[in-house]
Enzyme design. Structure first.
Site, PDB file in Angstrom:
ATOM      1  N   LYS A 109      -3.945  -0.812  -6.731  1.00 43.03           N
ATOM      2  CA  LYS A 109      -4.994  -0.125  -5.956  1.00 43.03           C
ATOM      3  C   LYS A 109      -4.866   1.358  -6.298  1.00 43.03           C
ATOM      4  O   LYS A 109      -3.826   1.965  -6.054  1.00 43.03           O
ATOM      5  CB  LYS A 109      -4.771  -0.369  -4.467  1.00 43.03           C
ATOM      6  CG  LYS A 109      -5.778   0.321  -3.560  1.00 43.03           C
ATOM      7  CD  LYS A 109      -5.543  -0.123  -2.115  1.00 43.03           C
ATOM      8  CE  LYS A 109      -6.385   0.650  -1.114  1.00 43.03           C
ATOM      9  NZ  LYS A 109      -5.996   0.293   0.266  1.00 43.03           N
ATOM     10  N   TRP A 110      -5.915   1.927  -6.866  1.00 40.73           N
ATOM     11  CA  TRP A 110      -5.907   3.321  -7.360  1.00 40.73           C
ATOM     12  C   TRP A 110      -6.706   4.169  -6.364  1.00 40.73           C
ATOM     13  O   TRP A 110      -7.929   4.120  -6.350  1.00 40.73           O
ATOM     14  CB  TRP A 110      -6.529   3.358  -8.748  1.00 40.73           C
ATOM     15  CG  TRP A 110      -6.555   4.689  -9.417  1.00 40.73           C
ATOM     16  CD1 TRP A 110      -7.065   5.861  -8.933  1.00 40.73           C
ATOM     17  CD2 TRP A 110      -6.069   5.003 -10.721  1.00 40.73           C
ATOM     18  NE1 TRP A 110      -6.921   6.862  -9.846  1.00 40.73           N
ATOM     19  CE2 TRP A 110      -6.318   6.372 -10.960  1.00 40.73           C
ATOM     20  CE3 TRP A 110      -5.446   4.243 -11.737  1.00 40.73           C
ATOM     21  CZ2 TRP A 110      -5.973   6.995 -12.155  1.00 40.73           C
ATOM     22  CZ3 TRP A 110      -5.109   4.866 -12.929  1.00 40.73           C
ATOM     23  CH2 TRP A 110      -5.365   6.226 -13.124  1.00 40.73           C
ATOM     24  N   ASP A 111      -5.990   4.926  -5.560  1.00 43.78           N
ATOM     25  CA  ASP A 111      -6.617   5.640  -4.452  1.00 43.78           C
ATOM     26  C   ASP A 111      -6.867   7.110  -4.815  1.00 43.78           C
ATOM     27  O   ASP A 111      -6.333   7.634  -5.810  1.00 43.78           O
ATOM     28  CB  ASP A 111      -5.670   5.544  -3.243  1.00 43.78           C
ATOM     29  CG  ASP A 111      -6.404   5.636  -1.907  1.00 43.78           C
ATOM     30  OD1 ASP A 111      -7.569   6.048  -1.895  1.00 43.78           O
ATOM     31  OD2 ASP A 111      -5.780   5.321  -0.883  1.00 43.78           O
ATOM     32  N   MET A 112      -7.639   7.806  -4.009  1.00 44.98           N
ATOM     33  CA  MET A 112      -7.958   9.225  -4.235  1.00 44.98           C
ATOM     34  C   MET A 112      -8.438   9.778  -2.898  1.00 44.98           C
ATOM     35  O   MET A 112      -9.512   9.434  -2.445  1.00 44.98           O
ATOM     36  CB  MET A 112      -9.075   9.284  -5.290  1.00 44.98           C
ATOM     37  CG  MET A 112      -9.423  10.620  -5.844  1.00 44.98           C
ATOM     38  SD  MET A 112     -10.614  11.464  -4.779  1.00 44.98           S
ATOM     39  CE  MET A 112     -11.113  12.789  -5.813  1.00 44.98           C
ATOM     40  N   ASN A 113      -7.596  10.582  -2.235  1.00 42.83           N
ATOM     41  CA  ASN A 113      -7.847  10.878  -0.824  1.00 42.83           C
ATOM     42  C   ASN A 113      -8.211  12.306  -0.451  1.00 42.83           C
ATOM     43  O   ASN A 113      -7.997  12.708   0.695  1.00 42.83           O
ATOM     44  CB  ASN A 113      -6.639  10.431  -0.001  1.00 42.83           C
ATOM     45  CG  ASN A 113      -6.644   8.925   0.186  1.00 42.83           C
ATOM     46  OD1 ASN A 113      -7.611   8.387   0.705  1.00 42.83           O
ATOM     47  ND2 ASN A 113      -5.616   8.268  -0.263  1.00 42.83           N
ATOM     48  N   ASP A 169     -12.907   2.368   4.343  1.00 38.73           N
ATOM     49  CA  ASP A 169     -11.733   2.292   5.221  1.00 38.73           C
ATOM     50  C   ASP A 169     -12.107   1.715   6.571  1.00 38.73           C
ATOM     51  O   ASP A 169     -11.239   1.370   7.355  1.00 38.73           O
ATOM     52  CB  ASP A 169     -11.146   3.692   5.433  1.00 38.73           C
ATOM     53  CG  ASP A 169     -10.134   4.037   4.353  1.00 38.73           C
ATOM     54  OD1 ASP A 169      -9.767   3.131   3.578  1.00 38.73           O
ATOM     55  OD2 ASP A 169      -9.716   5.200   4.281  1.00 38.73           O
ATOM     56  N   ASP A 194       0.847  -1.207   0.000  1.00 42.47           N
ATOM     57  CA  ASP A 194       0.000   0.000   0.000  1.00 42.47           C
ATOM     58  C   ASP A 194       0.878   1.252   0.000  1.00 42.47           C
ATOM     59  O   ASP A 194       2.060   1.223  -0.399  1.00 42.47           O
ATOM     60  CB  ASP A 194      -0.965  -0.070   1.197  1.00 42.47           C
ATOM     61  CG  ASP A 194      -2.285   0.635   0.946  1.00 42.47           C
ATOM     62  OD1 ASP A 194      -2.298   1.876   1.060  1.00 42.47           O
ATOM     63  OD2 ASP A 194      -3.288  -0.020   0.627  1.00 42.47           O
ATOM     64  N   ASP A 195       0.364   2.310   0.492  1.00 42.32           N
ATOM     65  CA  ASP A 195       0.998   3.635   0.496  1.00 42.32           C
ATOM     66  C   ASP A 195       2.385   3.615   1.152  1.00 42.32           C
ATOM     67  O   ASP A 195       2.599   2.899   2.131  1.00 42.32           O
ATOM     68  CB  ASP A 195       0.063   4.556   1.306  1.00 42.32           C
ATOM     69  CG  ASP A 195       0.365   6.009   1.098  1.00 42.32           C
ATOM     70  OD1 ASP A 195       1.375   6.323   0.461  1.00 42.32           O
ATOM     71  OD2 ASP A 195      -0.432   6.843   1.593  1.00 42.32           O
TER      72      ASP A 195
HETATM   73  C1  DGJ Z   1      -6.926   5.424   1.949  1.00 42.19           C
HETATM   74  C2  DGJ Z   1      -7.287   4.020   1.611  1.00 42.19           C
HETATM   75  O1  DGJ Z   1      -8.657   3.829   1.648  1.00 42.19           O
HETATM   76  C3  DGJ Z   1      -6.551   3.077   2.538  1.00 42.19           C
HETATM   77  O2  DGJ Z   1      -6.944   1.759   2.318  1.00 42.19           O
HETATM   78  C4  DGJ Z   1      -5.083   3.250   2.329  1.00 42.19           C
HETATM   79  O3  DGJ Z   1      -4.745   2.856   1.032  1.00 42.19           O
HETATM   80  C5  DGJ Z   1      -4.698   4.702   2.546  1.00 42.19           C
HETATM   81  N1  DGJ Z   1      -5.518   5.601   1.801  1.00 42.19           N
HETATM   82  C6  DGJ Z   1      -3.255   4.928   2.204  1.00 42.19           C
HETATM   83  O4  DGJ Z   1      -2.897   6.230   2.262  1.00 42.19           O
END
Ligand code: DGJ
Length: 730
Positions: free
Chosen positions: A476-480, A548, A366-367
């Site tokens: 895994k393509w994330d967007m936070n 999450d 992951d990250d």
């Molecule tokens: C948000 C994701 O939903 C988590 O599962 C994880 O990948 C974190 N970001 C990592 O920064």
């Protein structure tokens, strides 16, 4: 099934498996809505349009006081000429006025379905699977044509709709609103079902009776969001899980959206879905076109359960794509909740070793593997391996994981940039921002401006370089974070209100490029968990990280709500450690396992800390999941007891041939003087005999469905669960 046109009556009839949608051209070319519901052999007008004079509803037809658009059920209503309800679209001409008047011009009917330019949409593999009707509406004064697109699918109760704007005039036009679909229902005796939520609490189910006036859900966050989902359903008052009519509407879009429901003075109901009109203004040059996203409409006369199964089947056949559409998904272990940013190659390999011993199939890093990222404060955009953390490189790590018999997956957050990053230092104008205004940070990051081609090209290049070099099987393509100070340095002032939509088109473009270049990689989308669990994302990436929040009790509601629309195979669900990191709750490993097995199973905890006894439970879960994986991921899903209604939850999976089924039952809290519990199963063959796996017991399908299965009284304590696996006895 198909589409017929009655030329004498000027009526179109779209017929799916057991659904009819009827519309017609009335008077001087207005497009009226006539019927939507259970399949009809013919529509002859037994409950057709009524024309009566209504006070304060002006007439567009001079001399005929009975014809007002204010009381006409319409297909794509406009603003400015007698309809005072919310319009489906609004266009501003060169003279600054915003009135338009679209009339029927022509139509065509053809087998199959067209792609939507630059947008995700449902598709058919064979033209014979669907029929499409395109109706061209024209406004001669504006030089505007709008092509209304309807597709009906022979094997499903599904109709899709969208609209294409074409500027055939000399002057530019400004589109202020362009909905994808509008449906006017004759009455308002419905409940409205929506899926509101928050981070860690996505897609909770809300149902309320319609009332006069506007009720709507929307997002102006630049993403479909955790807070609302681009889905609404109208339900008859008496509709339950198993019976009654349900009309579902799901927008295939991942950006700002609005879904509004308006009950007017005559108690009719107008449903409109589309791109949010707030802060939206699209300049349509002479000769240019604008395509709206698509709405997927599902009709069920057998309750919410059947509505959901229709969505599931349809999305699995006509929305998800790529090699993984029809393939079972690997059981993964993700290091996020195990280590967060604090990992070494050795630690990751230790986790992988235990995972592989227990039967897991994929390690996801992951990250934190790139740039100088040791916390969420830096490096997004610097998609180069963090040599300090992984001195032997990613390729070497992936190879070592592969040598353990597992595949290797990697996390990215391509749409973002950290303020503390080389990318941002080199290109401070590459983020979404408004000059002279502060750039608000969220999780210490800004949003890259994907409305710009140069930004999209560079991010695609950086990502592709890693995916080419390292043997990666999963991304895994994330967007936070959500979008604030929406503006782009690349566009002129008159285009600034196009940026939110242009940005999403850019995101789709990059997703398209990457997923096309790497067709064998399994992609999972994510946005701080389930902040973009929408059909737009599922078109590019066939699974989504559901939330999450990995707490098993919270997940009962989150997964139940998500299943209203989205297929089980698309729902990432992981077993994590106890106490849970988001809510601090202790639940049994069995409960966590059964909840996670009710979706696309993974693990997200430090496997090296499991005791022998816990490892044994996990090994057993994985063995069981491998046996039922096909059933879970491709079977029909039946919700039996709702976590929104009480202390118990139950759901089950049945294969298409009804030869196998698996039931999961959960009891959240222990209660005193507990009544005897039982669960009535569903979806089985009443005439068949089913053997309960692991026993010699055989029950009739009728008995299991009508008398039910007794819940063992040995379930003592909080967070208890049991599962039953049945196979047909030949
Ligand atoms: C948000 C994701 O939903 C988590 O599962 C994880 O990948 C974190 N970001 C990592 O920064």
């Amino acid at each position: 099934m198909g589409i017929s046109y009655d030329e004498a009556q000027r009526v179109f009839h779209l017929r799916g498996k057991d659904v009819s949608y009827v519309l017609g051209v009335v008077r001087d070319g207005y497009l009226a809505h006539l019927y939507y519901g259970k399949g009809l052999r013919e529509f002859a007008g037994s409950n057709g349009l009524t024309f009566i004079k209504r006070d304060f509803s002006p007439s567009v037809s001079i001399g005929d006081e009975t014809f007002s658009l204010d009381s006409l059920p319409q297909e794509y209503p406009q603003y400015g000429n007698t309809d005072f309800r919310k319009p489906a679209y609004q266009v501003k001409g060169m003279d600054g006025t915003t009135i338009s008047d679209l009339r029927y011009e022509s139509h065509r009917i053809f087998a199959g379905k067209m792609k939507l330019d630059g947008l995700p949409a449902s598709y058919v593999e064979q033209d014979s699977d669907a029929n499409t009707l395109e109706i061209t509406m024209a406004d001669a004064v504006l030089g505007l044509r709008v092509i209304l697109q309807y597709t009906v699918f022979g094997a499903d109760n599904v109709i899709t709709r969208s609209a294409r704007f074409v500027n055939d005039g000399q002057d530019s036009l400004q589109i202020l609103k362009a909905a994808s679909a509008c449906i006017d229902f004759k009455d308002s005796n419905y409940d409205l079902l929506t899926l509101p939520g928050a981070w860690g609490n996505e897609r909770q189910v809300e149902r309320a009776a319609l009332r006069h006036g506007m009720q709507s859900v929307d997002s102006v966050r630049g993403a479909s969001s955790h807070q609302q989902n681009p889905f609404v359903a109208l339900l008859e008052k008496q509709t339950t899980e198993e019976s009654g009519e349900a009309y579902g509407f799901n927008l295939v879009y991942s950006g700002n959206f609005e879904a509004s429901v308006e009950v007017d003075q005559f108690a009719t109901t107008r449903v409109i879905l589309g791109i949010h009109s707030f802060n939206f203004d699209w300049k349509l040059e002479s000769g240019a076109t604008f395509q709206t996203p698509e709405v997927v409409m599902v009709y069920s006369d057998a309750g919410l359960g059947e509505m959901s199964r229709q969505y599931h089947r349809f999305y699995q056949k006509h929305l998800l794509r790529g090699v993984y559409r029809d393939k079972t998904r690997p059981i993964l272990v993700n290091n996020w909740e195990a280590t967060y940013f604090d990992f070494t190659e050795e630690k990751l390999l230790d986790i992988a070793k235990v995972g592989s011993k227990l039967g897991m199939e994929l390690l996801v890093l992951d990250d934190g593997w790139f740039g100088k990222r040791n916390s969420d404060k830096s490096s997004l955009g610097d998609w180069f391996v963090n040599d300090e953390k992984l001195p032997n490189g990613l390729r070497n790590l992936a190879k070592n994981v592969n040598d353990l018999g597992m595949k290797f997956g990697l996390w990215f957050e391509p749409e973002m940039v950290s303020v503390d990053s080389d990318l941002y230092r080199a290109h401070p104008d590459w983020c979404i921002h408004v000059p002279k205004r502060a750039k608000s940070e969220s999780r210490n990051q800004l949003v890259l401006d994907f409305s710009r081609e140069d930004v999209c090209t560079e991010i695609t290049r950086r990502m592709a370089a890693i995916l080419e070099e390292v043997p990666i099987s999963y991304v895994k393509w994330d967007m936070n974070r959500h979008l604030s100070e929406v503006g782009s340095a690349h566009f002129t002032s008159e285009r600034q209100q196009e940026i939110a939509h242009r940005h999403i088109l850019g995101v789709y473009g990059v997703m398209d490029a990457i997923t096309t270049q790497f067709p064998d990689i399994l992609f999972e989308s994510c946005s701080g968990g389930g902040g973009r669990f929408d059909p737009g994302m599922l078109y590019y990436m066939p699974q989504t990280w559901t939330s999450d929040n990995t707490d098993a009790v919270s997940r009962l509601k989150i997964q139940y709500g998500t299943s209203l629309v989205y297929p089980i195979i698309a729902m990432g669900s992981h077993v994590s450690s106890a106490p849970n990191h988001q809510v601090g709750r202790f639940t049994s490993l069995e409960m966590r396992g059964n909840v996670a097995m009710s979706g696309n199973l993974g693990y997200e905890l430090d496997l090296t800390t499991l005791t022998e006894a816990e490892q044994e439970i996990v090994r057993h879960q994985i063995e069981m999941y491998k046996e039922i994986r096909e059933l879970i991921q491709f079977g029909d899903f039946y919700r039996l007891k709702s976590p929104f209604e009480g202390n118990e939850t139950a759901w089950m999976f049945v294969d298409e041939a009804k030869t196998e089924s698996c039931v999961f039952y959960f009891q959240v809290l222990a209660t005193p003087a507990r009544p005897l519990q039982f669960v009535k199963l569903a979806g089985l063959n009443a005439a068949a005999q089913y053997k309960l796996r692991g026993t010699e017991q055989v029950f009739g399908g009728d008995e299991l469905m009508y008398a039910g299965m007794k819940v063992p009284t040995t379930l003592i304590g909080d967070f208890q669960t049991v599962s039953w696996h049945f196979q047909i006895k030949k």
